[in-house]
Scaffold this active site. Structure first.
Site, short mmCIF file in Angstrom:
data_model
loop_
_atom_site.label_atom_id
_atom_site.label_comp_id
_atom_site.label_asym_id
_atom_site.label_seq_id
_atom_site.Cartn_x
_atom_site.Cartn_y
_atom_site.Cartn_z
N GLY A 94 0.83 -1.20 0.00
CA GLY A 94 0.00 0.00 0.00
C GLY A 94 0.86 1.25 0.00
NE ARG A 122 0.30 -19.19 -3.29
CZ ARG A 122 -0.92 -18.72 -3.41
NH1 ARG A 122 -1.16 -17.44 -3.47
NH2 ARG A 122 -1.94 -19.56 -3.47
CG ASP A 176 3.97 -7.10 6.92
OD1 ASP A 176 3.43 -6.47 5.98
OD2 ASP A 176 3.33 -7.72 7.78
N GLY A 177 4.96 -7.33 3.75
CA GLY A 177 4.77 -8.21 2.59
C GLY A 177 5.89 -8.04 1.57
CB THR A 186 3.37 0.44 6.87
OG1 THR A 186 2.01 0.37 7.31
CG2 THR A 186 4.28 0.09 8.04
CG ASP A 209 -0.82 -0.22 8.99
OD1 ASP A 209 -1.66 0.69 8.88
OD2 ASP A 209 -0.78 -1.21 8.24
CG ASP A 228 2.38 -3.00 11.00
OD1 ASP A 228 3.22 -2.54 10.20
OD2 ASP A 228 1.39 -3.65 10.62
NE ARG A 258 -0.94 -4.69 8.13
CZ ARG A 258 -0.03 -5.55 7.75
NH1 ARG A 258 -0.34 -6.50 6.91
NH2 ARG A 258 1.18 -5.48 8.21
CD GLU A 305 -7.63 -1.29 9.33
OE1 GLU A 305 -8.46 -1.02 8.46
OE2 GLU A 305 -6.41 -1.46 9.08
NE ARG A 317 -26.22 10.94 12.48
CZ ARG A 317 -27.31 10.69 13.19
NH1 ARG A 317 -27.31 9.72 14.09
NH2 ARG A 317 -28.40 11.41 13.00
O1 F6P Z 1 -1.10 -1.28 5.66
C1 F6P Z 1 -1.65 -0.04 5.31
C2 F6P Z 1 -3.16 -0.12 5.24
O2 F6P Z 1 -3.65 1.17 4.92
C3 F6P Z 1 -3.83 -0.66 6.49
O3 F6P Z 1 -3.93 0.27 7.53
C4 F6P Z 1 -5.16 -1.09 5.92
O4 F6P Z 1 -5.71 -2.12 6.71
C5 F6P Z 1 -4.80 -1.61 4.56
O5 F6P Z 1 -3.56 -1.02 4.21
C6 F6P Z 1 -5.81 -1.27 3.48
O6 F6P Z 1 -5.39 -1.87 2.31
P1 F6P Z 1 -6.03 -1.57 0.88
O7 F6P Z 1 -5.41 -0.30 0.37
O8 F6P Z 1 -5.68 -2.75 0.07
O9 F6P Z 1 -7.50 -1.40 1.08
#
Ligand code: F6P
Length: 366
Positions: A16, A84, A120-121, A142, A144, A146, A188, A239, A283
């Protein structure tokens, strides 16, 4: 490979996008050209560019003016794992290993080493290429935050600004309407964005994956605020947050992605439960990809620049298979294998959680 053998390097962004990618690309290109007299090739759309030979020469003009720009000028994808890779064969989808094809392509293009900017991916894929003998350097990205081997990933700070601004804006409307406002943020399986933006924005409740909550506890917190005359509440939900004994809410599955799970939806679950149990109008706002967009903050531009310059430096020093990282205030490097071993999550004894609780923020755990 001896450092003198490296004449041309490749750079790609995978996974991402996040604010600050262009700062890293710019620093890689400028450092490679200005300091080491190298040539740079940019591969487009992540590892897909390596598979399909989508590349462009990166000279100084190619990176001019990109420092304040969000996204990545190289494009990216969180699919296209070369080890893959999905193809259609006899009408069926099958997965093939394209790594040798890529290594041959790189040889033909006389690209001696790669800088992979990813989460990480992408870094796991980078490590597999290293294991096959390709010189690779990783740069952690990222929103995140993380990745375990670095104190901070670039992109996190910009996402934090966006989330905090959202909380500030929700405050004024929550106060006017005497409502409960729920904000779902990304992250994440880690609660860094929710925790830091929640504290910075003065949320009343923060729900994160690392601290399971109960609706009763959250409800009690909001009702007790109301009884004290605070007729509104702000709830920030990561999330990946989940109720004690419950599961994370999955929005969709993305085939061919390194992590196919896409989280999302817990904000609405929390919102409807709270409306029922507090009796207050509620809301829900899902901040979504706004957190990944926009111009990077000065912090992310600076960190991205330091990472990019250092990535080329350690490559030329022969530190193959390493990922640059921030430790305290210093840029260092660690083996990519170590960097992708485990996710960095909010520790139970985090001083930020302590401070949050000390100023009265609830986590739904008591
Ligand atoms: O890892 C970054 C992130 O934005 C996460 O916070 C989120 O869960 C995910 O990517 C969303 O991925 P996509 O852009 O594939 O919807």
């Amino acid at each position: 490979m001896a450092k003198s053998q490296i004449k041309r390097i490749g750079v790609l962004t995978g996974g991402g996008d996040c604010p600050g990618l262009n700062a890293v690309i710019r620093a890689v290109v400028k450092t490679a050209i200005n300091k080491y007299d190298l040539e740079v090739v940019g591969f487009l759309d992540g590892f897909g560019g390596l598979i399909n030979n989508m590349a462009k020469r990166m000279d100084l003009a190619a990176v001019s003016g990109i420092l304040p720009r969000g996204g990545t000028i190289l494009g990216t994808t969180n699919r296209d794992n070369p080890f893959r890779y999905p193809i259609m064969k006899d009408g069926e989808r099958v997965y093939v290993d394209m790594s040798d094809h890529i290594i041959n392509n790189l040889k033909e293009m006389e690209v001696d080493a790669l800088v992979v900017i990813g989460g990480d991916g992408s870094l796991s894929i980078a490590k597999e290429f290293c294991d096959k003998g390709l010189p690779v350097i990783g740069v952690p990205k990222t929103i995140d935050n993380d990745l375990s081997a670095t104190d901070v990933t670039f992109g996190f700070d910009t996402a934090l600004v966006t989330a905090t601004e959202a909380i500030d804006k929700l405050h004024t409307t929550a106060e006017s309407h005497h409502r409960v406002m729920v904000l779902e943020v990304m992250g994440r399986y880690a609660g860094w964005i929710a925790l830091h933006s929640g504290v910075a924005g003065g949320a009343d409740v923060i729900l994160i994956p690392e601290i399971p909550f109960t609706f009763e506890n959250v409800c009690r917190k909001i009702v007790s605020r109301k009884l004290k005359g605070k007729k509104f509440s702000i709830v920030v939900v990561a999330e990946g947050a989940k109720p004690a004994g419950g599961e994370m809410v999955i929005q969709k599955m993305i085939e061919d992605s390194a992590d196919p799970v896409r989280l999302g939806g817990i904000g609405n679950v929390v919102g409807s439960e709270l409306e029922k149990c507090t009796g207050m109008e509620t809301r829900v706002t899902v901040l979504g990809h706004l957190q990944r967009g926009g111009s990077p903050t000065p912090f992310d531009r600076l960190l991205g620049t330091r990472y990019g310059a250092h990535a080329v430096k350690i490559l030329m020093e022969g530190k193959i298979g390493e990922m640059v990282c921030l430790r305290g205030t210093n840029i260092e490097s660690v083996p990519i294998a170590e960097a992708v071993r485990e996710l960095r999550r909010v520790p139970a004894d985090s001083d930020v959680v302590f401070a949050a609780k000390a100023v009265g923020i609830g986590f739904g755990d008591a």
